[in-house]
Design an enzyme around this catalytic site. Structure first.
Site, short mmCIF file in Angstrom:
data_model
loop_
_atom_site.label_atom_id
_atom_site.label_comp_id
_atom_site.label_asym_id
_atom_site.label_seq_id
_atom_site.Cartn_x
_atom_site.Cartn_y
_atom_site.Cartn_z
CG HIS A 159 37.20 47.25 29.48
ND1 HIS A 159 36.98 47.90 30.67
CD2 HIS A 159 38.54 47.24 29.29
CE1 HIS A 159 38.16 48.29 31.17
NE2 HIS A 159 39.11 47.90 30.34
CG ASN B 256 40.86 50.40 26.70
OD1 ASN B 256 40.26 51.23 26.02
ND2 ASN B 256 40.30 49.81 27.75
CD1 TRP B 257 45.33 55.26 24.08
CD2 TRP B 257 44.55 56.34 22.28
NE1 TRP B 257 46.40 55.56 23.27
CE2 TRP B 257 45.95 56.22 22.16
CE3 TRP B 257 43.84 56.98 21.26
CZ2 TRP B 257 46.65 56.72 21.06
CZ3 TRP B 257 44.53 57.48 20.17
CH2 TRP B 257 45.93 57.35 20.07
CE LYS B 258 40.90 51.99 30.65
NZ LYS B 258 40.79 51.62 32.03
N GLY C 293 45.93 50.34 29.54
CA GLY C 293 45.09 51.53 29.70
C GLY C 293 45.93 52.75 30.05
CB SER D 193 48.39 48.27 36.89
OG SER D 193 47.28 48.96 37.43
CD GLU E 3 41.78 44.49 30.53
OE1 GLU E 3 42.77 45.15 30.26
OE2 GLU E 3 40.62 44.93 30.47
CD GLU F 221 37.31 51.11 32.59
OE1 GLU F 221 37.24 51.62 31.46
OE2 GLU F 221 38.36 51.06 33.25
N GLY G 19 43.78 50.12 36.50
CA GLY G 19 43.90 51.52 36.92
C GLY G 19 44.31 51.71 38.36
C1 PEP Z 1 42.21 48.50 30.89
O1 PEP Z 1 41.32 49.22 31.31
O2 PEP Z 1 42.01 47.74 29.92
C2 PEP Z 1 43.51 48.56 31.54
C3 PEP Z 1 44.32 47.57 31.39
O3 PEP Z 1 43.76 49.70 32.26
P1 PEP Z 1 45.08 50.01 33.11
O4 PEP Z 1 46.26 49.66 32.27
O5 PEP Z 1 45.00 51.44 33.44
O6 PEP Z 1 45.02 49.14 34.33
#
Ligand code: PEP
Length: 249
Positions: free
Chosen positions: A98, A8-10, A233, A212, A168, A100, A174
């Protein structure tokens, strides 16, 4: 079942950085073809890169997906992108719900359900995200919260071909924190039981872990029962880290 290693590059990268990443992925996968026996790659990139990147899916190593979509098919919805448009530019998956989007765009379970239906109607696979907050985990409410999110967000006719669940925990996204493999395993078993009870072929639906995940913790997580891959992410922004996660699979 192969593990799905999904990025997930956001809102990151330029188009040339994105291309460079994909080319590295194609090259490294050719050098380590054993990885493709155990893992499938998916990159959920910013909308504006998808048309260019999806050309690279023809080699059968990596698929591409959107990070969100509209509930509508077309019309006067300025700034929105439909699931049909994502399909048209070569996507196979769309992330919906998601945390976010839930937090910054006030998306609730009902809207997420409608988005997942729009994804299904266009023949794509919806990656439906669920996860409890830190407060909810501290109050030991995680199962209650996840059950409600699943019940309300996952369309009743979801099947493994059109639906993937991503667990998640919001407090892990993050932050560098992850649940222990035991805690993650417990939640994934809980989700598996819910899917098996409520959905046709729920026992076969993929459940990804996200929050993470990186090359250092992926092995323990990916060998935990009912963790069928990762939604990644931060660690998906560095090629070696991302590929390192796949090597753990
Ligand atoms: C995400 O936002 O889907 C995610 C898993 O982010 P991160 O790996 O940075 O926790």
């Amino acid at each position: 079942m192969k593990k799905l290693i999904a990025a997930n590059w956001k809102m990151n990268f330029t188009l040339s950085e994105a291309r460079e990443f994909v080319l590295q992925l194609l090259q490294k996968s050719q050098e380590h073809t054993e990885i493709l026996e155990k893992a499938e790659f998916l990159i959920c990139a910013p909308y504006v890169f998808l048309s260019a990147l999806s050309e690279y899916s023809k080699q059968g190593v990596v698929s591409f997906g959107g990070q969100n979509c509209s509930v509508h098919d077309k019309g006067a919805y300025t700034g929105e992108i439909s699931a049909g448009m994502l399909k048209d530019v070569g996507c196979s998956h769309v992330i919906v719900g998601h945390s976010e989007r839930r937090e910054y765009h006030k998306e609730d379970n009902i809207l997420v359900n409608e988005k997942a239906k729009a994804v299904h109607q266009n023949g794509l696979s919806a990656i439906i995200c669920v996860g409890e907050s830190r407060k909810e985990r501290e109050a030991n409410l995680q199962e209650e919260v996840i059950e409600r999110q699943l019940f309300e967000s996952v369309p009743k006719n979801a099947i493994p071909e059109n639906t993937i669940i991503a667990y998640e925990p919001v407090w892990a996204i993050g932050t560098g924190k992850t649940p222990s493999p035991e805690d993650a395993g417990q939640m994934h078993s809980f989700i598996r039981a819910f899917l098996t009870k409520n959905y046709s072929q729920g026992e076969k639906m993929r459940i990804l872990y996200g929050g993470s995940m990186n090359s250092g913790n992926a092995e323990k997580l990916l060998t935990t029962p009912n963790i069928d891959g990762g939604l990644i992410g931060t660690a998906s922004l560095k090629f070696e880290e991302f590929f390192g996660v796949a090597q753990c699979a």
